[in-house]
Every structure is written in structure tokens, then in C-alpha cells.
Design an enzyme around this catalytic site. Structure first.
Site, PDB file in Angstrom:
ATOM      1  N   ASP A   1      63.740  42.014  28.405  1.00  0.00           N
ATOM      2  CA  ASP A   1      64.948  42.845  28.408  1.00  0.00           C
ATOM      3  C   ASP A   1      66.020  41.904  28.909  1.00  0.00           C
ATOM      4  O   ASP A   1      66.056  41.581  30.106  1.00  0.00           O
ATOM      5  CB  ASP A   1      64.790  44.048  29.336  1.00  0.00           C
ATOM      6  CG  ASP A   1      66.017  44.932  29.269  1.00  0.00           C
ATOM      7  OD1 ASP A   1      67.126  44.392  29.344  1.00  0.00           O
ATOM      8  OD2 ASP A   1      65.877  46.156  29.124  1.00  0.00           O
ATOM      9  N   HIS A   2      66.873  41.430  28.014  1.00  0.00           N
ATOM     10  CA  HIS A   2      67.723  40.305  28.430  1.00  0.00           C
ATOM     11  C   HIS A   2      68.729  40.707  29.510  1.00  0.00           C
ATOM     12  O   HIS A   2      69.288  39.852  30.183  1.00  0.00           O
ATOM     13  CB  HIS A   2      68.398  39.629  27.223  1.00  0.00           C
ATOM     14  CG  HIS A   2      69.576  40.367  26.679  1.00  0.00           C
ATOM     15  ND1 HIS A   2      69.460  41.424  25.822  1.00  0.00           N
ATOM     16  CD2 HIS A   2      70.905  40.199  26.862  1.00  0.00           C
ATOM     17  CE1 HIS A   2      70.661  41.874  25.506  1.00  0.00           C
ATOM     18  NE2 HIS A   2      71.555  41.148  26.117  1.00  0.00           N
TER      19      HIS A   2
ATOM     20  N   HIS B   1      68.071  48.506  28.434  1.00  0.00           N
ATOM     21  CA  HIS B   1      69.063  47.881  29.309  1.00  0.00           C
ATOM     22  C   HIS B   1      69.658  48.849  30.340  1.00  0.00           C
ATOM     23  O   HIS B   1      69.801  48.512  31.519  1.00  0.00           O
ATOM     24  CB  HIS B   1      70.214  47.282  28.497  1.00  0.00           C
ATOM     25  CG  HIS B   1      69.772  46.397  27.368  1.00  0.00           C
ATOM     26  ND1 HIS B   1      68.695  45.556  27.469  1.00  0.00           N
ATOM     27  CD2 HIS B   1      70.261  46.227  26.111  1.00  0.00           C
ATOM     28  CE1 HIS B   1      68.549  44.894  26.320  1.00  0.00           C
ATOM     29  NE2 HIS B   1      69.487  45.298  25.489  1.00  0.00           N
TER      30      HIS B   1
END
Ligand code: BG6
Length: 521
Positions: free
Chosen positions: A195-196, A258
Site C-alpha cells: 500500500d504505497h 490508502h
């Protein structure tokens, strides 16, 4: 496979060189590889964080000669690297790049891939320490993993790690299926779900702000906090991703991952130790306490929107349904706002408002913690004194600011809101992918998503997705270039709250100057 838990605390100390490894990248000619992965690997290389012994084996369907592949990576770096590409550094780095075309449905191709990898490992005296990175269509994840096992590549004598991109399923059932398939080959501790947002500097900083400062934790609860507002807005539209996005929508694309990750970072309890599993355990507890909305409740807590035509930076842009590849009658949401409740002792009664959308007025990610209002005694007789706010600026600025009320210099006794700010130059911050690749290669999964997080997030999102599908929540249109549909403001207004203006956004209500009532009056 035995696994030692790294102290996550070293994240905040000196960066260490990574262990020797072979990085096998699926989707090596795709957009993500070009924009993010190669620039991140190259930045790690330039920072001296990659070891002397490493190799990157790119794979994709396209047949490429090795020089053509290397030239392609070089062109990607020219466009997307964070720092100018140093010619000598590039020449060295390029020596570590290899390519093998692979059709993921072909066992023969995987056998050739295994030969190519083992050949390089022999030539460069690399231990069999392998990172498999799947930057490709999620429908192919399970096939690739099964083929990797079939060809023997996962039977490494050293360690192996699987890094996979989102989306992890499109609902709980499909996520469970995918997880079962992956776990036939890899153990949970070997799976790194990206999950950047967890790689973003200021998202990681939440932990430090909260647990390394004595001024925040005592006020971090429902006695002092009125509400929490988390926004991640974008100005881009669906771009060339209609095929994926129209099936996903903002709920699956941004909220399930996010947005909930940011909620967890703000709301988690202090972990018993700064170790990976202790931190992840606390995050998971937040999701366990997150109140699930029944079908009937969704419409009163969730707003969905879709962008209509409008203007972005003075340019006319089409509405979502006129974008290439989007069906003219699509009801996919490009905006979601929601009121969340975390039913535990710390947060009972504090709404967490989240909102995210495409084609909004600005590209901003910010977390606003609004503190409770003061009693209406001295300075707040009109009830108009602005409450204190702590703002965590994630993007484009990085830093925090605290809004306080202070006396305006002079004799008029006016009270004015002022901000105390700490900011850092985002240009100096490593890209999220640099940090995540670094962590993944060294085996620190703190900022990756554990399976129970993914499944609990789907359990929360699924009833909302179902309500959208059944059209139980109106789809409100909003003009491109705005802050979303009016219903998003109404969601907060119903609680006597409002979205606070974000960085660069003109305040909806001008920040007032208050005449202080003197206590002796
Ligand atoms: C991705 C979504 O995960 O995050 C995209 O799939 C979105 O739709 C992107 O644009 C936003 O990321 P960032 O880092 O630009 O805020």
C-alpha cells in the site's frame, strides 16, 4: 521458513546496505515499473543502499533484446528519476539489469526464466535470495505464483519474498481466494502486500509524532479531539485506466486501502514494542473496532459522487462518462466521503471523516485533527473562536502545522488564529516506493499490509459496495475542479462540523478575528 523480526526502530536510524539478492520483476515494461520501480531501484543504487551483489531480472510478454531493455529502463529513468541520472552510476547499474520474455501462462517460458535466473546467480555468485515483484494485472497474481513454484524458482536455498501490488481482490470472497492461492506457495511472512501510502514520509511520521513527543499522546482521544478529517484529493481523472477503474471505483481504489491505512495510523494504540508485528497488531485492532455499516445505514454515513465536466487549472475537462473507455451510463463513483466510527474507549464518539476523489480542485493529502471547542467564557462568547487543529501535511507539502489562537499585537485585544509550522522539503524525501522496496528487500514488513488487515478492510467495505451497487446511495455529480458534491459538506454539517480548508484552499468561511471579552468587563 525461519524469520527474525527486524527492529522497526532501525528505520529511523542509519540505513543499512541491503542483502545480496535477485529481484525478479513481472511487468517490467509496464507503467508502474517505468514510473516508480526502476527509479526507486536506481535511487537506492545511487544512495549506496543496494549491495554489490544484486541482479534485476525484468520479465514481461514483449520480446526485447537486452540492450533494448536497458535502453528502455534508461529512458524511464530520464523521465521519472528523482535526481539527475549520473552517467557512470547508470553504466554500473545497467550491468545488473537482465530481461527474459515470459508469457505467464506458458510453463516453458517459466523454465527458461528459471534457467536465466540461476545462470545469473551462478555468474555473479549470488546466493539464492529472491524477491518476486508482481507489478501486473491482479488476475494474473495466482497464475504467476503457481508457475513460479512449478518451475522451481520458489525453491530457493536462501530466502524468498513476494511483493504484490494492489488491488488485493475486489471483495472479501475474491481476496480470500487469492490469499489461499498465494499461501499454497508462500507463507504469510513472505508476502509483502504494497500500500504505497504506507511508504509516504508523513504517513510514517505519524508514528514518530505520536510516540516520540509527550505533548500529543495525552490529548489523543475523545476527551480532547472533536473529529478527525482525512482527505486525499486528486486533480487527475481516470486517465488511461478506465478498464480497471470503472470496475473498481473510488471505494475499492482508495478507501479500502490508502484511506483506511491513514485512519489506522492515526487511531492505533501505542504498540508494546516498536516491532513489526506489535505495530501491525495495533493497526488491526482499529479495524476490528471500526463500526460496520449495515445496508440501511450506509446512505446516512457515506456519500458517493462522480465528476461531471468542469475545469482543471483553467482547462475544460470532460465528465467521467465521456472519458475514453468509460460506458456512457457508468455509475461508478469517482468520489467517496464517509463518516466512520471507531468503537473503543479512546475514540468513542469521535467521527473520523474521510474523503477522496478524482478531478477535484487540488492534489492534496492531509489529515486534520480538530480539537474540542473551549467553553464560551472569556474569548469565545460568540462561539466563533476557531478550535485548535493539528494538520499533518502528507502531500504536496510535508510537515505539520498547529493552529492556535493568539492575541494580535497592539491594544485592540483582538484574538487571531495563527499557525505554528514545521515543514520539510518534499524533494529531499525518498519516494514511497524507494522506502518500500528497501524494506521489502531487507525483510521488514511493518509498512506492508498483513492479511488480517486486508480481510477486515474488505469486511468494512463490502456492505458499502453492495449499497452502491443496489443504488441505495444517491450518485451525486460534482463539477470537475470542485471539492466534491454538496452532500459531502452536508455530511459534516449534520454534525455541526465542516471540512477545514486544506493547504492552498481559500477558506470557505474567512478565518475571523475575535474581539476578546476582557475577564474584568
Ligand atoms: C493508487 C490509485 O493506488 O493511488 C490511483 O490506484 C491513485 O487511482 C493513486 O491515483 C494516488 O496515489 P498518490 O500517491 O498520487 O496520492
Amino acid at each position: 521458513m525461519p524469520r527474525t523480526e527486524l527492529s522497526h526502530a532501525t528505520m529511523f536510524g542509519t540505513a543499512h546496505a541491503l542483502p545480496p539478492h535477485t529481484f525478479i520483476m513481472f511487468g517490467a515494461t509496464g507503467d508502474l515499473a517505468r514510473r516508480k520501480l526502476f527509479p526507486a531501484l536506481f535511487a537506492l543504487y545511487q544512495n549506496g543502499q543496494l549491495p554489490a551483489q544484486f541482479a534485476v531480472m525484468g520479465t514481461a510478454r514483449t520480446p526485447y533484446t537486452l540492450p533494448a531493455f536497458r535502453a528502455d529502463v534508461r529512458a524511464a529513468l530520464e523521465s521519472f528519476a528523482r535526481c539527475p541520472v549520473d552517467a557512470d552510476a547508470w553504466a554500473d547499474f545497467a550491468e545488473h539489469l537482465f530481461y527474459c520474455p515470459v508469457d505467464v501462462r506458458s510453463p516453458e517460458d517459466f523454465s527458461r526464466l528459471r534457467e536465466a535466473v540461476t545462470d545469473i546467480e551462478r555468474r555473479f555468485d549470488l546466493p539464492e535470495q529472491r524477491v518476486f515483484y508482481l507489478a501486473m494485472a491482479p488476475e494474473l497474481f495466482a497464475d504467476v505464483v503457481i508457475q513460479l513454484q512449478g518451475c522451481g524458482l520458489t525453491a530457493a536455498r536462501g530466502w524468498r519474498r513476494l511483493i504484490i501490488e494492489k488491488p488485493f481482490g475486489r471483495d472479501l470472497a475474491s481476496a480470500e481466494r487469492l490469499n489461499d492461492q498465494l499461501q499454497q506457495v508462500f507463507e504469510e511472512a513472505e508476502i509483502y502486500r504494497i500500500d504505497h501510502y504506507l511508504g509516504k514520509e508523513m504517513v510514517q511520521n505519524i508514528e514518530v509524532l505520536r510516540f516520540a513527543n509527550s505533548i500529543f499522546e495525552p490529548v489523543w482521544d475523545n476527551r480532547s479531539i472533536q473529529n478527525v478529517q482525512i482527505t486525499s484529493s486528486e486533480t487527475v481523472g481516470v486517465e488511461e485506466r478506465a478498464g480497471y477503474y470503472d470496475q473498481a471505483g473510488a471505494l475499492r481504489d482508495m478507501v479500502q486501502n490508502h484511506m483506511l491505512q491513514m485512519v489506522m495510523m492515526v487511531a492505533m494504540e501505542p504498540p508494546s514494542r516498536l516491532k513489526t508485528e506489535a505495530i501491525r497488531d495495533e493497526k488491526v485492532k482499529v479495524l476490528r473496532s471500526l463500526r460496520r455499516l449495515s445496508g440501511a445505514e450506509v446512505a446516512s454515513h457515506v456519500v458517493r459522487g462522480q465528476y461531471a465536466s468542469g475545469q482543471i487549472a483553467g482547462q475544460a475537462v470532460p465528465g467521467y462518462c465521456s472519458e475514453p473507455g468509460v460506458p456512457a451510463d457508468s455509475r461508478t463513483e469517482t468520489f467517496v466521503a464517509a463518516r466512520l466510527w471507531i468503537d473503543n474507549f479512546r475514540w468513542a464518539g469521535v467521527p473520523f471523516y474521510i474523503r477522496t476523489g478524482k478531478r477535484m480542485a487540488a492534489k492534496v493529502t492531509e489529515i486534520v485533527i480538530q480539537f474540542k471547542e473551549l467553553p464560551r467564557m472569556y474569548f469565545n462568547q460568540t462561539g466563533q473562536l476557531l478550535p485548535n487543529r493539528l494538520v499533518i501535511h502528507v502531500h504536496p507539502e510535508e510537515g505539520i502545522s498547529i493552529q492556535v489562537n493568539a492575541k494580535r499585537p497592539g491594544t485592540d485585544g483582538a484574538v487571531v488564529p495563527v499557525a505554528m509550522e514545521f515543514g520539510q522539503a518534499p524533494d529531499n524525501s525518498p519516494e514511497a516506493y524507494e522506502r518500500l522496496l528497501y524494506d521489502g528487500i531487507r525483510g521488514d514488513s511493518t509498512f506492508f499490509t498483513r492479511w488480517d488487515e486486508v480481510s477486515l478492510a474488505w469486511k468494512f467495505v463490502d456492505p458499502i459496495a453492495e449499497s452502491f451497487r443496489m443504488n441505495r446511495v444517491p450518485l451525486a455529480l460534482y463539477p470537475a475542479g470542485s471539492w466534491g458534491p454538496a452532500a459531502s459538506d452536508q455530511l459534516l454539517a449534520a454534525d455541526d462540523a465542516r471540512w477545514w480548508p486544506l493547504t492552498g484552499q481559500a477558506p470557505a468561511i474567512p478565518e475571523q478575528v475575535h474581539q476578546a471579552g476582557h475577564p474584568l468587563d
